[in-house]
Design an enzyme around this catalytic site. Sequence first.
Site, PDB file in Angstrom:
ATOM      1  N   HIS A 105       0.837  -1.194   0.000  1.00  0.00           N
ATOM      2  CA  HIS A 105       0.000   0.000   0.000  1.00  0.00           C
ATOM      3  C   HIS A 105       0.874   1.246   0.000  1.00  0.00           C
ATOM      4  CE1 HIS A 105      -3.120  -2.847   0.884  1.00  0.00           C
ATOM      5  NE2 HIS A 105      -2.556  -3.158   2.039  1.00  0.00           N
ATOM      6  N   HIS A 180       3.389  -7.714   1.201  1.00  0.00           N
ATOM      7  CA  HIS A 180       2.726  -8.665   2.098  1.00  0.00           C
ATOM      8  C   HIS A 180       1.613  -9.416   1.377  1.00  0.00           C
ATOM      9  CE1 HIS A 180       0.247  -4.992   2.352  1.00  0.00           C
ATOM     10  NE2 HIS A 180      -0.771  -5.818   2.539  1.00  0.00           N
ATOM     11  N   ARG A 200      -1.237  -4.319  -6.392  1.00  0.00           N
ATOM     12  CA  ARG A 200      -1.070  -5.757  -6.552  1.00  0.00           C
ATOM     13  C   ARG A 200       0.128  -6.002  -7.463  1.00  0.00           C
ATOM     14  NH1 ARG A 200      -5.979  -6.758  -8.967  1.00  0.00           N
ATOM     15  NH2 ARG A 200      -7.071  -6.601  -6.985  1.00  0.00           N
TER      16      ARG A 200
END
Length: 323
Positions: A105, A180, A200
């Site tokens: 993110h 992650h 992604r």
Amino acid sequence: MQEELYPLKFKPILKDKIWGGEKLSKYLNKPSKSTQVGESWEISDVDGDTSIVTNGPLKGQSLKTLLENYQSHLMGEKNYQRFGNKFPLLIKFIDAKQDLSIQLHPNDRLAAERHDSFGKTEMWYVMQADEDSNLIVGFNQKVTPEKYLQHLEYKTLTEILNFDKVKKGDTYFIEVGRVHAIGAGVLLAEIQQTSDITYRVYDWDRVDSDGNSRELHNDLAIDAIDFNMKNDFRVTYNKTQNQSNAMVNCQYFTTNYIKLDSELQKKNNFDSFIIYICVEGQMEIHTSSGKEIIKKGETMLLPASIKTYTINASKAELLEVYV
């Protein structure tokens, strides 16, 4: 005349995902017959996905409306000055029947510049995990951008990622920029900034029922990854009975763990709303306006205007969250 604020419960917003399963209905009693429910958004002010109150005189009102009408009485003075009519946290339960994509993110600066959004710092609390289930968090070695891109190109990214086997109660702090993924078999509670921005980078080459791959965001991701992060993402915390045990304290939220088997008198000295997430058992919360019960898999928002209250249970485990 405004209604007096009281502990608020909200309707879960359920999200089917390609990787989702049935644990949210099976373990947490979420109202769905779908076999691919991946997320239950418990408290949300994300545009298009605003939570709706399900209890008391304010039943049917949206979180957005409450923020406009009650402002600092709901949020706390300092939070209202900082965030205005935007609720700063998004609370979720997540069921990964399959591996989630490898992702990260952006920080506040990138998220604001690119998406007019907050960044997405988050934490995970594992509620249930199948045997040998993993979380992917960070790298297992020193990685440069060049090395990362080489592994991405040859689809060998997993060789440089850190896999952790997990069990109930394991807790992770996921800072912006940290690569992650939630592994298959993990059910967890997630506390995060109000943001739905995810980059992604690899999705295991999977396709949907129409044969389509999901979009990747590698051009955006490369300068959002923090390659210099320490491996300090595992959270250690005490489990002393009938008190708030510190878990995570960052600029975006504070989270404590409470293991409860009796009555606990509480004071809100934080100038903030307080969220209680019941991760085991059930508990009662008593305020001047009456009593509310929250059970495993339920979440409650305690407005900042409520300064004293009592929680009790014969057996319960709670996450306590405020800003």
